[in-house]
Every structure is written in C-alpha cells, then in structure tokens.
Design a protein around this motif. Structure first.
Motif, PDB file in Angstrom:
ATOM      1  N   SER A 244       0.801  -1.222   0.000  1.00  0.00           N
ATOM      2  CA  SER A 244       0.000   0.000   0.000  1.00  0.00           C
ATOM      3  C   SER A 244       0.836   1.276   0.000  1.00  0.00           C
ATOM      4  O   SER A 244       0.293   2.376   0.107  1.00  0.00           O
ATOM      5  CB  SER A 244      -0.924   0.008   1.215  1.00  0.00           C
ATOM      6  N   ALA A 245       2.165   1.175  -0.100  1.00  0.00           N
ATOM      7  CA  ALA A 245       3.009   2.368  -0.062  1.00  0.00           C
ATOM      8  C   ALA A 245       2.711   3.254  -1.270  1.00  0.00           C
ATOM      9  O   ALA A 245       2.626   2.778  -2.396  1.00  0.00           O
ATOM     10  CB  ALA A 245       4.483   1.971  -0.058  1.00  0.00           C
ATOM     11  N   ASN A 246       2.562   4.561  -1.030  1.00  0.00           N
ATOM     12  CA  ASN A 246       2.285   5.479  -2.133  1.00  0.00           C
ATOM     13  C   ASN A 246       2.854   6.855  -1.813  1.00  0.00           C
ATOM     14  O   ASN A 246       3.375   7.099  -0.723  1.00  0.00           O
ATOM     15  CB  ASN A 246       0.781   5.552  -2.411  1.00  0.00           C
ATOM     16  N   PHE A 247       2.730   7.773  -2.782  1.00  0.00           N
ATOM     17  CA  PHE A 247       3.308   9.109  -2.625  1.00  0.00           C
ATOM     18  C   PHE A 247       2.650   9.865  -1.471  1.00  0.00           C
ATOM     19  O   PHE A 247       3.317  10.589  -0.730  1.00  0.00           O
ATOM     20  CB  PHE A 247       3.158   9.899  -3.929  1.00  0.00           C
ATOM     21  N   LYS A 248       1.343   9.695  -1.304  1.00  0.00           N
ATOM     22  CA  LYS A 248       0.637  10.366  -0.214  1.00  0.00           C
ATOM     23  C   LYS A 248       1.164   9.888   1.137  1.00  0.00           C
ATOM     24  O   LYS A 248       1.349  10.687   2.063  1.00  0.00           O
ATOM     25  CB  LYS A 248      -0.859  10.088  -0.332  1.00  0.00           C
ATOM     26  N   HIS A 249       1.406   8.583   1.252  1.00  0.00           N
ATOM     27  CA  HIS A 249       1.974   7.999   2.474  1.00  0.00           C
ATOM     28  C   HIS A 249       3.350   8.609   2.754  1.00  0.00           C
ATOM     29  O   HIS A 249       3.664   8.985   3.887  1.00  0.00           O
ATOM     30  CB  HIS A 249       2.058   6.484   2.288  1.00  0.00           C
ATOM     31  N   MET A 250       4.187   8.716   1.703  1.00  0.00           N
ATOM     32  CA  MET A 250       5.524   9.295   1.859  1.00  0.00           C
ATOM     33  C   MET A 250       5.435  10.755   2.296  1.00  0.00           C
ATOM     34  O   MET A 250       6.148  11.193   3.217  1.00  0.00           O
ATOM     35  CB  MET A 250       6.284   9.195   0.535  1.00  0.00           C
ATOM     36  N   LYS A 251       4.568  11.515   1.649  1.00  0.00           N
ATOM     37  CA  LYS A 251       4.412  12.934   1.959  1.00  0.00           C
ATOM     38  C   LYS A 251       4.009  13.126   3.420  1.00  0.00           C
ATOM     39  O   LYS A 251       4.578  13.974   4.123  1.00  0.00           O
ATOM     40  CB  LYS A 251       3.366  13.540   1.020  1.00  0.00           C
ATOM     41  N   HIS A 252       3.061  12.344   3.879  1.00  0.00           N
ATOM     42  CA  HIS A 252       2.609  12.456   5.270  1.00  0.00           C
ATOM     43  C   HIS A 252       3.737  12.100   6.244  1.00  0.00           C
ATOM     44  O   HIS A 252       3.939  12.791   7.252  1.00  0.00           O
ATOM     45  CB  HIS A 252       1.414  11.526   5.500  1.00  0.00           C
ATOM     46  N   THR A 253       4.483  11.033   5.940  1.00  0.00           N
ATOM     47  CA  THR A 253       5.582  10.598   6.813  1.00  0.00           C
ATOM     48  C   THR A 253       6.629  11.697   6.961  1.00  0.00           C
ATOM     49  O   THR A 253       7.083  12.012   8.070  1.00  0.00           O
ATOM     50  CB  THR A 253       6.242   9.328   6.246  1.00  0.00           C
ATOM     51  N   ILE A 254       7.021  12.306   5.838  1.00  0.00           N
ATOM     52  CA  ILE A 254       8.057  13.347   5.854  1.00  0.00           C
ATOM     53  C   ILE A 254       7.561  14.596   6.567  1.00  0.00           C
ATOM     54  O   ILE A 254       8.286  15.206   7.366  1.00  0.00           O
ATOM     55  CB  ILE A 254       8.505  13.663   4.419  1.00  0.00           C
ATOM     56  N   GLU A 255       6.325  15.008   6.294  1.00  0.00           N
ATOM     57  CA  GLU A 255       5.782  16.204   6.946  1.00  0.00           C
ATOM     58  C   GLU A 255       5.710  16.019   8.463  1.00  0.00           C
ATOM     59  O   GLU A 255       6.081  16.926   9.227  1.00  0.00           O
ATOM     60  CB  GLU A 255       4.390  16.501   6.390  1.00  0.00           C
ATOM     61  N   GLU A 256       5.257  14.859   8.903  1.00  0.00           N
ATOM     62  CA  GLU A 256       5.166  14.604  10.342  1.00  0.00           C
ATOM     63  C   GLU A 256       6.555  14.588  10.982  1.00  0.00           C
ATOM     64  O   GLU A 256       6.747  15.096  12.089  1.00  0.00           O
ATOM     65  CB  GLU A 256       4.450  13.276  10.603  1.00  0.00           C
ATOM     66  N   PHE A 257       7.530  13.988  10.283  1.00  0.00           N
ATOM     67  CA  PHE A 257       8.894  13.962  10.827  1.00  0.00           C
ATOM     68  C   PHE A 257       9.432  15.375  10.995  1.00  0.00           C
ATOM     69  O   PHE A 257       9.981  15.723  12.056  1.00  0.00           O
ATOM     70  CB  PHE A 257       9.826  13.167   9.918  1.00  0.00           C
ATOM     71  N   LEU A 258       9.324  16.215   9.959  1.00  0.00           N
ATOM     72  CA  LEU A 258       9.896  17.565   9.997  1.00  0.00           C
ATOM     73  C   LEU A 258       9.242  18.413  11.081  1.00  0.00           C
ATOM     74  O   LEU A 258       9.925  19.172  11.785  1.00  0.00           O
ATOM     75  CB  LEU A 258       9.745  18.236   8.633  1.00  0.00           C
TER      76      LEU A 258
END
Length: 339
Positions: A216-230
């Motif tokens: 289920s990995a997708n660009f939206k998942h990546m975007k959310h992960t990076i935003e939450e980390f930062l």
C-alpha cells in the motif's frame, strides 16, 4: 515483558546497584543493542500503525526515564567513589570541580533525535559497512556506468576491485531488501564520504535514509511521513513543500523544502530571498530497483527519502559553517544542549 513491567523492573535494578560496574551491566540490560527497551522498540514494527504510534511514544518515555535514573545513579556512585578515596588520604585535598559540564556532540544529538522520531513511527534502524562494493553503491540503485557520481572527482575508490567509501547510506537499503521480505519500514543512519570541501560541505558527513516497501506504499503515504517527521523534529508546524526533481533510483522524485526558520518565509540571506530551505530528497522507489533486489514491482511499491544530518543540525542550531562540527573547539561545543 510489557512496558510498565520494564519500567518497574528498571527502577528496582538501578536502585540496587552499588558500584559503576554493576550500573553498566544494568544499562546494557535495558539500553544495549539487545537490551529490553531496545528490543521492545524493534518489536513494535509488527503492530498496526495506530498501535505503533502509541507503543512507540510509551517506550520512548520509558527510555528517557531510565536514562535519567541511570545518570543520577552514575553521578551518585562517582561522588561516593571520590569521597571514599579522599577519606583514605592522610593529607587534606582540595578537589576543584570542572567549570563546565560536558555535553553530547550536536551531530550525535541530532542523529539520536532523528532515530527516536522514526522508531516512534515504527521504523527499524539498520546499519551497513562504510567500505562498500560498487555494485551495492551504484548498480543495484539503477545508477548507470556513465553517471557523474561514479567519477573519481566525486567518489573515494579504495581499489580496482570495486571497493569504495560509500557515497550515501542507500546500500544499506539494498542489503535489507535482498535479505528481508516486505513489508519493510527502515532507516539507515551513518557516515558517508564524498569529495566535497567548502563551508557547507565536508568530505565526511552523516546521512539518514529511509525506506518503506509495502503493498500500500504510495506518494501520499511518503508525503505524510516526511511532513510529520519535519514538524516533530523542528518542534513547530513548519510549512513543507515538494519540488519535482530527478534521482536514478526513484520515480517520481522530489526535493523537500521547509519555510525558512530565520525569516519566517519573508526572504533573507539564509534562504537567499526565497523564503524556503532545502532539507532532503525523496521519491517512489524505481520499479527496476525493486526487481534488482528480487521484489515483485507489480505487487509491491516503495518510497525512499534521505537527509543530511549536518544540514538539519545547522538549521536547528543556526550554524553557518559545517567545519565547526569537526574542530573540537570546546567553546563551540559546550553551547549546544538539546531542548
């Protein structure tokens, strides 16, 4: 053992120690590579995302609590040791206390913080060799033979047999994909080497790269992960944007910027008037990279991201010269204590 039992047992064990050697054994029991807290953090990868967040936050709190107990116990035991030694001396001694207490190096602080955030998200921490094979550093990652990154001007080659000093921690991702079956949620922190030498670059620096491979990995998942980390890292609701870019091992690829921390996005010397600061690169793992590692790209997708630790450390602390990290000037180093 559940987190509450670990916390209770740690309090009892630390309370019983009578010397520094016993304290070190207790520290290893809970915080070592195979310690109870370390293993518990690794085991949350198998939980659901919601359970990982809850369990990760709980374990990180317990980890900080145990670290504080260990520090207090160490201070007490060292003080008692000095007092005992002094009592055995017949002459009067005057002990001069140090003017300044030591502090963890800002880069180490930054690395620890990055790892804690991602472990709390359910990622595992993986490591690999710094002297790497060219195949892992380039070939598996879909980097062609003629790519400029392979040039002697950019890469430190060890010998003609294909060994080099790794230029990124991406080879760790390759080794994990070759040895583990998806789903994979991992980060790879470590030193990397490139032929750079100026106020904002060093020939030896630190990276943290992340990889997710799942159905289920997708660009939206990546975007959310990076935003939450930062936002967690900078402890603020910083603006985040993604700009289209190119990397051989991801498609599509993007550069990640945050709103300038100095001017608040209005434009200044630090952000060169743009109002934005570049902090990392990311993208969806190229299907060929997955296939190179024996992963069915029709069934699984992946995303990856990579950040320079020195870059994040400089932004957080407001440092404008990377060389200050490596000069061992105590006047510089004692300024930085993580909030």
């Amino acid at each position: 053992m559940n987190p509450e039992d670990i916390e209770k047992q740690a309090q009892e064990d630390i309370g019983k120690v009578s010397n520094l050697q016993e304290l070190q054994q207790v520290k290893s029991k809970y915080l070592g590579k195979k310690g109870l807290i370390t293993l518990a953090l690794k085991e949350i990868v198998s939980l659901s995302p919601e359970e990982r967040r809850e369990q990760g936050a709980k374990l990180n709190r317990i980890k900080e609590f145990v670290e504080e107990l260990l520090k207090r116990a160490e201070d007490r035991l060292r003080r008692e040791k000095v007092e005992k030694e002094l009592s055995l001396q017949w002459q009067e001694l005057t002990v001069s206390l140090p003017k300044y207490a030591g502090a963890i190096h800002p880069i180490t602080q930054t690395l620890q913080r990055i790892q804690d955030i991602f472990v709390g998200m359910g990622f595992s921490v993986e490591e690999g060799p710094e002297v790497e094979l060219e195949s892992y550093n380039f070939d598996f990652l879909n980097i062609p033979k003629e790519h400029p990154a392979r040039d002697m001007q950019d890469t430190f080659y060890v010998n003609k047999e294909g060994y080099l000093l790794r230029t990124h921690t991406s080879p760790v991702q390759i080794r994990v994909m070759l040895s583990q079956k998806p789903p994979i949620y991992m980060i790879a922190p470590g030193r990397v080497y490139r032929r750079d030498d100026d106020p904002t670059h060093s020939p030896v620096f630190h990276q943290v790269e992340g990889l997710v491979v799942d159905e289920s990995a997708n660009f939206k998942h990546m975007k959310h992960t990076i935003e939450e980390f930062l936002r967690e890292f900078f402890e603020a609701d910083v603006p985040v944007r993604f700009r289209a870019s190119y990397f051989p091992f991801t498609e599509p690829s993007a550069e990640v910027d945050i709103g300038c921390l100095v001017c608040g996005g209005k434009g200044c010397r630090v952000c060169k008037g743009s109002g934005w600061l570049e902090v990392m690169g990311c993208g969806m793992v190229h299907p060929q990279v997955l296939e190179n590692c024996g992963i069915d790209s029709e069934l699984y997708q992946g995303f990856a991201f990579g950040m320079g630790v020195e870059r994040l450390c400089m932004l957080y602390f407001g440092i404008d010269n990377i060389k200050l990290f490596y000069e061992n000037d105590l006047r510089f180093l004692r300024q930085f204590r993580w909030s």
